[in-house]
Design a protein around this motif. Sequence first.
Motif: not given
Length: 316
Positions: A62-66
């Motif tokens: 899943t995508l997470v912000r960075q």
Amino acid sequence: MHTPRPHLLFSFGTLLDERVQATLFGGPVPSRPAALAGHTTTPLRITDATVIATSGLDVHLTLVRQHGAEVKGAALRLTDADLEAADAYEVDDYVRRRVRLTSGETTWAYLDARPLRPASRIVIVGDSIAYGRCDPRGGWAGRLAAAHIAENETGHRLFNLAIPGSTLTDVSEQTPALLGPRLPDTLLVAAGINDAALPGPRTRTDRQLTDALASLADTAMRHNARLVVAGPSWIDETRTPADDGLHFTRDRALALRATLRTWCADHDVDHLDLWEPLRDRPDLLTDGLHPTPEGHEALYRHIVTLAHQTSRRARC
């Protein structure tokens, strides 16, 4: 006969697998390389037996912000039926939202259904309730900031840019100039009670509200930030002040709530409904409008629950 493929969907995981495409779409679909900036990935354990059988995996990504990161994948060109099949395939931990690729194109992508969980750099805009009036701890936003930054002192930031007295139209006009240096990945718009004021020169129509929301959505997309709309909170009509000729009614507040919910649902935008925590609790309001410190605490806990609630079909 040519079948229209009007939908562009960014994928970096199992939707690129030939077996998954054969099962969902009846065969391979047109695609091209693509990348999504400002994101990285994290594992998500899947418990849905149908999804596991289709993909052959019980752990997806899943995508997470960075900030500064980039996820490489592909942009799939899908028909209406293909997109419906992809929606049915994705477990409840994902929702389909708009993102901006590094190419500048906007496309669909499946993001974490809990809108603040994958966030890194959050900007809050709104009015005096979001600002934290009547609470020395900075209201629900101050509590959210403390918890968010404590979770990751190095990477997490929260900027509360709320201005007392603002309407959504004011916020939509003020926000674009404020975002650039803060590098937001999440824009949390606290739709305040000023938009529920009657009568007076600042009374807002549904068209004005939806125009302001559309403008904020465009602003968020320019920064590849996820738009999250929160509010409104419950009011005690018997105690609301009549400042500057403004009068606040519960019916108008409920109409504002309905407008926000409908617009967000129609535009695939996350909505955090803040009505229930203060409902029929006049003791949690200082003047019928502004929460007490205890009221802000109730709103904060409600927001955390909505933004971090566990899915019924899959669990991290």
